[in-house]
Motif scaffolding. Structure first.
Motif, PDB file in Angstrom:
ATOM      1  N   GLU A   3       0.571 -32.647 -14.250  1.00 59.29           N
ATOM      2  CA  GLU A   3       0.468 -33.768 -13.318  1.00 59.29           C
ATOM      3  C   GLU A   3      -0.910 -33.718 -12.674  1.00 59.29           C
ATOM      4  O   GLU A   3      -1.283 -32.706 -12.085  1.00 59.29           O
ATOM      5  N   GLU A  50      -3.019 -41.532 -10.784  1.00 58.45           N
ATOM      6  CA  GLU A  50      -2.189 -40.382 -11.132  1.00 58.45           C
ATOM      7  C   GLU A  50      -1.800 -40.459 -12.604  1.00 58.45           C
ATOM      8  O   GLU A  50      -1.476 -41.537 -13.105  1.00 58.45           O
ATOM      9  N   THR A  64       4.553 -35.550  -8.332  1.00 58.93           N
ATOM     10  CA  THR A  64       5.267 -34.909  -7.228  1.00 58.93           C
ATOM     11  C   THR A  64       4.824 -33.458  -7.033  1.00 58.93           C
ATOM     12  O   THR A  64       4.975 -32.902  -5.959  1.00 58.93           O
ATOM     13  N   ASN A  65       4.288 -32.858  -8.093  1.00 58.99           N
ATOM     14  CA  ASN A  65       3.851 -31.474  -8.033  1.00 58.99           C
ATOM     15  C   ASN A  65       2.545 -31.357  -8.820  1.00 58.99           C
ATOM     16  O   ASN A  65       2.528 -30.913  -9.959  1.00 58.99           O
ATOM     17  N   PRO A  66       1.424 -31.773  -8.213  1.00 58.06           N
ATOM     18  CA  PRO A  66       0.177 -31.824  -8.979  1.00 58.06           C
ATOM     19  C   PRO A  66      -0.299 -30.447  -9.436  1.00 58.06           C
ATOM     20  O   PRO A  66      -0.198 -29.469  -8.710  1.00 58.06           O
ATOM     21  N   ASN A  67      -0.779 -30.407 -10.683  1.00 57.02           N
ATOM     22  CA  ASN A  67      -1.409 -29.202 -11.219  1.00 57.02           C
ATOM     23  C   ASN A  67      -2.914 -29.250 -10.979  1.00 57.02           C
ATOM     24  O   ASN A  67      -3.561 -28.215 -10.905  1.00 57.02           O
ATOM     25  N   ASP A  83      -0.671 -31.744  -1.061  1.00 57.38           N
ATOM     26  CA  ASP A  83       0.491 -31.203  -1.772  1.00 57.38           C
ATOM     27  C   ASP A  83       0.108 -30.370  -2.999  1.00 57.38           C
ATOM     28  O   ASP A  83       0.975 -29.979  -3.775  1.00 57.38           O
ATOM     29  N   LEU A  84      -1.177 -30.067  -3.161  1.00 64.21           N
ATOM     30  CA  LEU A  84      -1.610 -29.216  -4.259  1.00 64.21           C
ATOM     31  C   LEU A  84      -1.221 -27.777  -3.947  1.00 64.21           C
ATOM     32  O   LEU A  84      -1.601 -27.248  -2.900  1.00 64.21           O
ATOM     33  N   PRO A  85      -0.450 -27.134  -4.822  1.00 62.82           N
ATOM     34  CA  PRO A  85      -0.069 -25.745  -4.547  1.00 62.82           C
ATOM     35  C   PRO A  85      -1.290 -24.823  -4.556  1.00 62.82           C
ATOM     36  O   PRO A  85      -2.325 -25.152  -5.141  1.00 62.82           O
ATOM     37  N   GLY A  88      -2.832 -24.377  -7.800  1.00 62.84           N
ATOM     38  CA  GLY A  88      -3.271 -25.576  -8.504  1.00 62.84           C
ATOM     39  C   GLY A  88      -4.792 -25.617  -8.586  1.00 62.84           C
ATOM     40  O   GLY A  88      -5.486 -24.835  -7.937  1.00 62.84           O
TER      41      GLY A  88
END
Length: 175
Positions: A3, A50, A64-67, A83-85, A88
């Motif tokens: 994503e 996106e 929903t869960n960006p890489n 919302d980037l982990p 990521g």
């Protein structure tokens, strides 16, 4: 599944870049969804594209869960990387981005606009340079497919300079 969120300001060609990336995925035989949003300003307002690429069916059309988040402006980092982990990838254009969230581990500091202006004479091709960097970093699509997709979408007569922009992005990411 990968994503990705390509973000910056209107006029930087990030919507087109997202469309090209999704088309390249389809050329590779993968599933892809591309969506976009931008502010009310035609140029200068925040914009994002996106793209979700997968080998399997994609059941929800939004990231929903960006890489990976590409941020071409400081506003884009501030607005679209929340919302980037921590693990990521944040890819920034150092020409316009001066600070990044401290919790992120994988930040690619790339002088995209500066380099494309110096090498090709125009910032207009920064979106294609960014695509080269994304493809080199993620391997989400093949270089052959991204090249073909770019050539399908760019104006006639600009094919060679767009190929050079793609190559420049691949080389930037390799450093």
């Amino acid at each position: 599944m990968i994503e990705m969120r390509l973000s910056g300001s209107g006029g930087q060609g990030l919507i087109l870049a997202g469309i090209i990336l999704a088309e390249a995925a389809l050329l590779d035989g993968k599933m892809a969804i591309q969506s976009q949003s931008y502010g009310p300003e035609a140029r200068g307002g925040a914009s994002k594209s996106e793209v979700i690429i997968s080998e399997k069916a994609i059941h929800y059309p939004k990231v929903t869960n960006p890489n990976l988040v590409l941020a071409m402006t400081q506003e884009a980092v501030d607005k679209y990387s929340k919302d980037l982990p921590a693990d990521g990838i944040l890819m920034i254009d150092t020409t316009f981005v001066k600070s990044v969230p401290e919790h992120l581990k994988n930040v690619y500091h790339l002088p995209i606009t500066e380099k494309v202006t110096a090498e090709l004479g125009k910032a207009l091709f920064a979106n294609i340079v960014a695509l080269g960097a994304i493809v080199a970093t993620t391997k989400a699509v093949s270089v052959e497919s991204i090249t073909t997709a770019i050539l399908h979408r760019v104006p006639k007569g600009t094919e060679d300079i767009n190929k050079r922009a793609l190559e420049l992005g691949i080389a930037l990411a390799a450093k």
